[in-house]
Design a protein around this motif. Structure first.
Motif, PDB file in Angstrom:
ATOM      1  N   GLU A   1       0.831  -1.201   0.000  1.00  0.00           N
ATOM      2  CA  GLU A   1       0.000   0.000   0.000  1.00  0.00           C
ATOM      3  C   GLU A   1       0.867   1.252   0.000  1.00  0.00           C
ATOM      4  O   GLU A   1       1.999   1.244   0.523  1.00  0.00           O
ATOM      5  N   ARG A   2       0.321   2.314  -0.565  1.00  0.00           N
ATOM      6  CA  ARG A   2       0.971   3.630  -0.526  1.00  0.00           C
ATOM      7  C   ARG A   2      -0.051   4.663  -0.082  1.00  0.00           C
ATOM      8  O   ARG A   2      -1.260   4.488  -0.301  1.00  0.00           O
ATOM      9  N   PRO A   3       0.420   5.726   0.534  1.00  0.00           N
ATOM     10  CA  PRO A   3      -0.537   6.688   1.115  1.00  0.00           C
ATOM     11  C   PRO A   3      -1.338   7.429   0.050  1.00  0.00           C
ATOM     12  O   PRO A   3      -0.845   7.703  -1.048  1.00  0.00           O
ATOM     13  N   LEU A   4      -2.555   7.750   0.424  1.00  0.00           N
ATOM     14  CA  LEU A   4      -3.438   8.534  -0.436  1.00  0.00           C
ATOM     15  C   LEU A   4      -3.082  10.009  -0.273  1.00  0.00           C
ATOM     16  O   LEU A   4      -3.205  10.582   0.815  1.00  0.00           O
ATOM     17  N   LYS A   5      -2.620  10.633  -1.346  1.00  0.00           N
ATOM     18  CA  LYS A   5      -2.252  12.057  -1.335  1.00  0.00           C
ATOM     19  C   LYS A   5      -3.217  12.812  -2.238  1.00  0.00           C
ATOM     20  O   LYS A   5      -3.422  12.428  -3.392  1.00  0.00           O
TER      21      LYS A   5
ATOM     22  N   GLU B   1      13.515  -4.958  -2.013  1.00  0.00           N
ATOM     23  CA  GLU B   1      12.918  -4.861  -3.340  1.00  0.00           C
ATOM     24  C   GLU B   1      11.922  -3.718  -3.506  1.00  0.00           C
ATOM     25  O   GLU B   1      11.651  -3.293  -4.627  1.00  0.00           O
ATOM     26  N   VAL B   2      11.351  -3.232  -2.409  1.00  0.00           N
ATOM     27  CA  VAL B   2      10.275  -2.247  -2.532  1.00  0.00           C
ATOM     28  C   VAL B   2      10.671  -0.872  -1.993  1.00  0.00           C
ATOM     29  O   VAL B   2      10.543   0.145  -2.689  1.00  0.00           O
ATOM     30  N   ILE B   3      11.153  -0.832  -0.755  1.00  0.00           N
ATOM     31  CA  ILE B   3      11.427   0.448  -0.099  1.00  0.00           C
ATOM     32  C   ILE B   3      12.376   1.348  -0.888  1.00  0.00           C
ATOM     33  O   ILE B   3      12.152   2.566  -0.964  1.00  0.00           O
ATOM     34  N   PRO B   4      13.431   0.816  -1.538  1.00  0.00           N
ATOM     35  CA  PRO B   4      14.308   1.712  -2.316  1.00  0.00           C
ATOM     36  C   PRO B   4      13.576   2.455  -3.427  1.00  0.00           C
ATOM     37  O   PRO B   4      14.019   3.531  -3.852  1.00  0.00           O
ATOM     38  N   HIS B   5      12.476   1.924  -3.898  1.00  0.00           N
ATOM     39  CA  HIS B   5      11.740   2.546  -5.006  1.00  0.00           C
ATOM     40  C   HIS B   5      10.572   3.404  -4.518  1.00  0.00           C
ATOM     41  O   HIS B   5      10.261   4.437  -5.115  1.00  0.00           O
ATOM     42  N   VAL B   6       9.904   2.966  -3.450  1.00  0.00           N
ATOM     43  CA  VAL B   6       8.765   3.719  -2.890  1.00  0.00           C
ATOM     44  C   VAL B   6       8.920   3.740  -1.367  1.00  0.00           C
ATOM     45  O   VAL B   6       8.372   2.889  -0.659  1.00  0.00           O
ATOM     46  N   PRO B   7       9.684   4.691  -0.838  1.00  0.00           N
ATOM     47  CA  PRO B   7      10.004   4.717   0.598  1.00  0.00           C
ATOM     48  C   PRO B   7       8.791   4.851   1.515  1.00  0.00           C
ATOM     49  O   PRO B   7       8.875   4.482   2.694  1.00  0.00           O
TER      50      PRO B   7
END
Length: 650
Positions: free
Chosen positions: A470-474, A591-597
């Motif tokens: 998931e990524r935050p809703l902005k 695999e994920v955090i480096p691209h979408v912190p």
């Protein structure tokens, strides 16, 4: 021989449609074959029948015939058509001949609705000619193996003229031979042992080619083995041919007619070996209620592991076969089945297909998968695979799965048969079998010429955790013409009386943009009050209103719930498959955090899945051709074209 038999269609043309030829040719071929085989004991059976006064003569007549079937009629194919001028006499003689067969043969002929065909042929004045044509054929000199080929060629012709798929009824013999080799290869010493009693099942047996090939292979390894063949087939004509083949061979066992999904004709029976080539991608909607009812029994039934999607019943055949494996504490069992690529990977984590794969792999039943060349089958050119399972895998293969790529093991056929343009030669069958038997050795030796064709995996290597990222809703907030149009059309606000008034009030705020929700709240309340309106009062209406004025924006404010936790943006939601034995957090950090912190895992949605990405494991990267080489080839082609054009205009 098959071509000569099919030439009878020339007599039927006009009175029969093309797709109806087989309904005459197949049963008459079968009767003529039986008639020829019985010739040597025909008179002995007649004499024995005349001498017996008892009612139950079956066993004594079988002894006189020297085979498990007989015919006590005074007729045979040379006498049936003795009166060429009277079709009714020919029909009477033929019916008398059919009634003279033992009951097991009559059951086979009934599957063809033979009596109706006799009446129709007699009415068309064709019966004498058809019987005469078959009487002139010598079908007694053919071996059972060759006669099997004759029937397969006839069925293929019949299927082509009926717009059916011949491959649903039989499998190319070289494919069967390879399949049987792989099924028995690791068991050669066991099969060759003394006192072997071996039961074999094919739950989609068609014309019986797989069963007879398996029996022949086992008898070649051990002539003293007692082999019993069992099968079930849905198509009456295919069942009849299979049953007649069993009778002609004097084969012990039983072949049943019926749908293996809805009507298990061997309940409670277990088998030493099983093999099948079920139809690819066939839906099971017709038996849905029966299958689902049995699935509710869990593992007390056959389908406890799960149900595949309704449009492909392949896995149902496999579950059915697994339920019939001889228990490991007795002799155990081995089975082989032909699948297309779909069962390898179809179905997301925790779907029916994934659960079935998980069930098989966690119990360490899957021994190996062999990829075959395409264009091997009569009715499809797609790629196919052998799945080989056992509940008594050799100790060296415990917890392991063999993947063998045999897609290059083929030779071109002299003449195509339907979609079949390739075949596997005997040396290639032997080569693939040896690779499978020595798989561990080949995979471990980088110097072996076929090292790249064999790979060994652990059973857990095919499992994965399906994580939800998931990524935050902005969002930013704005009032535009589109905003007011959306406000007027929002269904959730349809019953709110203040909608039209608010839309009028916000008209003067068109062009306003706010980058935080607090700023937007103040600005919208002010704009509404200035126009004598108000924002919605209920939670549901207010949520709908914010949905109208909010716009996703990577530069916008992170939206949070009442507890202060960030809300997720469904449009940015993503999924990752994490290898089962790898730590999820470690994988995520790498695999994920480096691209979408700012991403996080919704652990409540994590699922376990299993798939076997066969092609991916054998993929070899081929670099693109150099541009200079492509340019040179294009220039050469241009030169050739200019030369040809010059010749045309000269």
């Amino acid at each position: 021989m098959a071509a000569d038999i099919w030439a009878v269609a020339d007599l039927l043309r006009g009175d029969y449609k093309r797709h109806e030829y087989g309904a005459v040719i197949l049963p008459f071929t079968l009767m003529r074959r039986l008639d020829a085989v019985m010739a040597d004991t025909r008179q002995a059976v007649r004499d024995k029948d005349a001498s017996l006064t008892m009612t139950n003569k079956q066993r004594l007549l079988e002894i006189a015939a020297g085979r498990p079937f007989y015919n006590v009629s005074k007729q045979d194919f040379t006498t049936i058509a003795s009166d060429a001028t009277n079709q009714s006499v020919v029909a009477k003689n033929l019916r008398d001949y059919v009634r003279g067969f033992s009951q097991n043969v009559q059951d086979v002929l009934d599957a063809f609705n033979l009596d109706n065909q006799i009446a129709r042929l007699a009415g068309s004045r064709l019966l004498f000619q058809v019987v005469g044509r078959f009487a002139a054929m010598d079908l007694g000199g053919l071996s059972s193996h060759d006669m099997g080929y004759v029937f397969e060629h006839l069925i293929r012709k019949f299927a082509e003229d009926s717009n059916e798929t011949a491959g649903e009824h039989f499998t190319p013999r070289e494919v069967i031979k390879l399949m049987v080799n792989l099924l028995v290869a690791l068991d050669a010493d066991v099969v060759a042992g003394p006192g072997q009693v071996i039961n074999i099942l094919d739950p989609a047996c068609g014309t019986g080619g797989m069963l007879t090939e398996a029996a022949d292979h086992i008898r070649a390894l051990n002539p003293e083995a007692q082999v019993y063949l069992f099968g079930q087939e849905l198509n009456p004509e295919s069942w009849a041919i299979c049953q007649s083949e069993m009778l002609l061979r004097g084969q012990r066992g039983d072949v049943k007619l019926g749908n293996s999904f809805s009507e298990d004709r061997f309940p409670g029976r277990r088998f030493d070996y099983m093999l099948a080539n079920p139809p690819f991608g066939v839906e099971w909607k017709k038996v849905k209620d029966d299958v689902e009812q049995e699935a509710e029994l869990g593992f007390a039934g056959r389908f406890g592991a799960g149900l595949p999607r309704i449009n492909d019943g392949s896995f149902l055949f496999l579950e059915h076969m697994i339920s019939k494996m001889e228990k490991v504490e007795d002799k155990g069992a081995r089975l082989a089945i032909v699948f297309n690529g779909s069962p390898l990977f179809t179905g997301a984590a925790e779907s029916g297909e994934s659960r079935i794969r998980q069930w098989i792999l966690e119990r360490d039943w899957l021994e190996g998968i062999v990829a075959l060349p395409d264009q091997l089958f009569y009715n499809t050119g797609i790629s196919t695979y052998f799945w080989i399972l056992s509940n008594r895998k050799p100790a060296k293969l415990a917890g392991k799965v063999i993947l063998l790529d045999a897609r290059d093991q083929w030779e071109k056929m002299p003449k195509s048969l339907g979609d079949k343009r390739k075949q596997i030669s005997d040396p290639q069958i032997e080569h693939v079998t040896k690779l499978y038997v020595r798989a561990l050795e080949v995979a471990a030796d980088p110097a072996h010429p076929d090292h790249g064709k064999v790979k060994i995996f652990g059973t857990r290597d095919f499992g994965y955790h399906r994580i939800t990222v998931e990524r935050p809703l902005k969002q930013r907030f704005e009032v535009t013409e589109d905003t007011l149009l959306a406000l007027a059309e929002a269904k959730a606000l349809a019953k709110w009386d203040g909608r039209e008034k608010l839309a009028e009030a916000l008209h003067d705020a068109i062009g306003s943009v706010w980058w935080t929700k607090s700023e937007a709240t103040a600005g919208l309340i002010a704009a509404a009050m200035a126009g004598g309106a108000s924002l919605p009062g209920t939670a549901a209406h207010l949520k709908a209103f914010w949905g109208v004025v909010a716009v996703s924006d990577p530069e916008g404010e992170v939206q949070r719930d009442k507890d202060g936790s960030p809300l997720s943006d469904p449009d940015l939601r993503d999924f990752e498959n994490v290898p089962l034995d790898e730590d999820i957090e470690t994988y995520f950090a790498r695999e994920v955090i480096p691209h979408v912190p700012d991403a996080w895992i919704d652990h409540d949605k994590t699922k376990v899945g299993y798939e076997i990405p066969f092609t991916r494991h054998f993929y070899v990267y081929t670099p693109p051709r150099p541009l200079a080489e492509i340019d040179a080839e294009l220039r050469d082609l241009e030169t050739q074209i200019q030369k040809l054009l010059g010749e045309v205009t000269a």
